[in-house]
Design an enzyme around this catalytic site. Structure first.
Site, PDB file in Angstrom:
ATOM      1  N   LYS A   1       0.699  -1.028   0.013  1.00 19.49           N
ATOM      2  CA  LYS A   1       0.016  -0.149   0.011  1.00 19.49           C
ATOM      3  C   LYS A   1       0.873   1.115  -0.108  1.00 19.49           C
ATOM      4  O   LYS A   1       1.755   1.540   0.757  1.00 19.49           O
ATOM      5  CB  LYS A   1      -0.887  -0.032   1.237  1.00 19.49           C
TER       6      LYS A   1
ATOM      7  N   LYS B   1      -1.963  -1.542  -3.814  1.00 18.72           N
ATOM      8  CA  LYS B   1      -2.913  -0.443  -3.884  1.00 18.72           C
ATOM      9  C   LYS B   1      -2.274   1.019  -3.775  1.00 18.72           C
ATOM     10  O   LYS B   1      -1.382   0.977  -3.105  1.00 18.72           O
ATOM     11  CB  LYS B   1      -3.828  -0.401  -2.526  1.00 18.72           C
TER      12      LYS B   1
HETATM   13  C1  PBG Z   1      -7.420   3.416   5.426  1.00 23.50           C
HETATM   14  C2  PBG Z   1      -7.494   3.368   3.961  1.00 23.50           C
HETATM   15  C3  PBG Z   1      -7.482   4.265   2.978  1.00 23.50           C
HETATM   16  C4  PBG Z   1      -7.849   3.773   1.927  1.00 23.50           C
HETATM   17  C5  PBG Z   1      -8.287   2.332   2.325  1.00 23.50           C
HETATM   18  N1  PBG Z   1      -8.066   2.097   3.487  1.00 23.50           N
HETATM   19  C6  PBG Z   1      -7.036   5.761   2.964  1.00 23.50           C
HETATM   20  C7  PBG Z   1      -5.782   5.931   3.389  1.00 23.50           C
HETATM   21  O1  PBG Z   1      -4.886   5.149   3.713  1.00 23.50           O
HETATM   22  O2  PBG Z   1      -5.426   7.238   3.830  1.00 23.50           O
HETATM   23  C8  PBG Z   1      -8.235   4.456   0.456  1.00 23.50           C
HETATM   24  C9  PBG Z   1      -9.021   3.985  -0.354  1.00 23.50           C
HETATM   25  C10 PBG Z   1      -9.396   4.764  -1.700  1.00 23.50           C
HETATM   26  O3  PBG Z   1      -8.718   5.850  -1.744  1.00 23.50           O
HETATM   27  O4  PBG Z   1     -10.246   4.383  -2.057  1.00 23.50           O
HETATM   28  N2  PBG Z   1      -5.960   3.222   6.083  1.00 23.50           N
HETATM   29 ZN    ZN Z   2      -5.797   3.852   7.990  1.00 24.09          ZN
END
Ligand code: PBG
Ligand code: ZN
Length: 324
Positions: free
Chosen positions: A195, A248
């Protein structure tokens, strides 16, 4: 095999020929829809930057779940907007919290839907970071305990799968051992393994009300410049018990999806995130692109890169096209 003996256009001459030699097919089976669940009652609040998406209250979920299931979409992933937030995100494991209540409502309305929950602290902490803060940074090992409790409370409420998105080191192992100890040995973990610290999450943070109050997430999410590191992250998560590994965002990281697919014999998920969705919707609204074709090409490209499962805000729109 050179021109003029070989002419690639021969196999592109008709719809039937193109269909016969297609290498990648997108199916509704590949799609997972994210849902934002609020603690409020009788609410369906549009998310401005994500046309077609809403903060939904639990009382609206039965109908929504039945529609999703009737489109043939196999799963949803839930995000919660709780009534209260504090320093340590206590509301994340409230058994009457929005996600816990949503799980029950969805399983009642459409038992065949796979209900996945996003496991993270940022929606529940007052500072909006994904764990406990000390001296301006997120404490790793202390956060693992909270994530484990959160995952357990989702599973106790009936979640079919948990998806930790916090990017703390050791979280998959911590959650796996907690679930196993409590008898949930058969609940799979979909790990957000690679991520990235991405600007593409902008619209999501409006949707989930989870923007960090100070700083950013670069001390825990990955540097967009790195690719080898994604392999190490995935290897660790698999060793700790992950059943599926996620990349992601999706579109700017198709190379990472492909690397993980080639490197590991594990199901790969890709998260086609909020900013990827909003860009296409905005350009479509301006009349600059054909939204439907761009959506289908985008999802197909994520599949072609190696994803088995695509988490996408387009899931319903794409299912409607695929079911035609
Ligand atoms: C929480 C989370 C996020 C997303 C999914 N889980 C946001 C982040 O990490 O700031 C993003 C999903 C999206 O942008 O569609 N940690
Ligand atoms: Zn988070």
């Amino acid at each position: 095999m050179n021109f003029p003996n070989y002419r690639p256009r021969r196999l592109r001459g008709s719809e039937t020929l193109r269909r016969m030699v297609t290498e990648t097919t997108l199916s509704v089976d590949n799609l997972i829809l994210p849902l934002f669940v609020t603690y409020e009652k009788n609410t369906k609040k549009p998310i401005g930057s994500m046309p077609g998406h809403f903060q939904l209250s639990v009382d609206n979920l039965a109908e929504e779940a039945r529609e999703i299931a009737s489109l043939g979409i196999p799963g949803v992933i839930l995000f919660g907007i709780p009534e209260t937030k504090d320093e340590v995100g206590t509301s994340a494991f409230d058994e009457d919290g929005p996600v816990q209540s949503a799980i029950k409502a969805i399983k009642d309305a459409a038992p065949e839907l796979c209900v996945i929950t996003d496991v993270c602290m940022c929606e529940y902490t007052s500072h909006g970071h994904c764990g406990i803060i000390k001296d301006g940074d997120v404490l790793n090992d202390a956060t693992l305990e909270l994530l484990s409790q959160e995952a357990l409370s989702h599973v106790e409420a009936g979640a079919d799968m948990v998806a930790p998105s916090d990017m703390m080191d050791g979280r998959i192992g911590a959650i796996r051992s907690t679930l196993d100890r409590e008898g949930f040995t058969n609940i799979p973990i979909m790990s957000y393994a690679a991520k990235y610290a991405s600007a593409y999450y902008g619209p999501f943070r409006e949707a989930a009300e989870s923007t960090p109050e100070f700083g950013d997430r670069r001390s825990y999410q990955m540097d967009p410049a790195n690719s080898d590191e994604a392999i190490r992250e995935a290897r660790l998560d698999i060793a700790e018990g992950a059943d599926m590994i996620m990349v992601k965002p999706a579109l700017p990281y198709l190379d990472i999806i492909r690397r993980l697919k080639d490197e590991f014999d594990y199901p790969i998920a890709a998260y086609n995130v909020s900013g990827e969705y909003s860009m296409i919707k905005a350009a479509e609204e301006k009349g600059w692109i054909d939204g439907e074709r761009t959506m289908m090409e985008t999802l197909l490209s994520i599949k072609r890169a190696g994803a088995n499962t695509i988490i996408t805000y387009f899931a319903k729109d794409a299912a409607k096209v695929l079911n035609k």
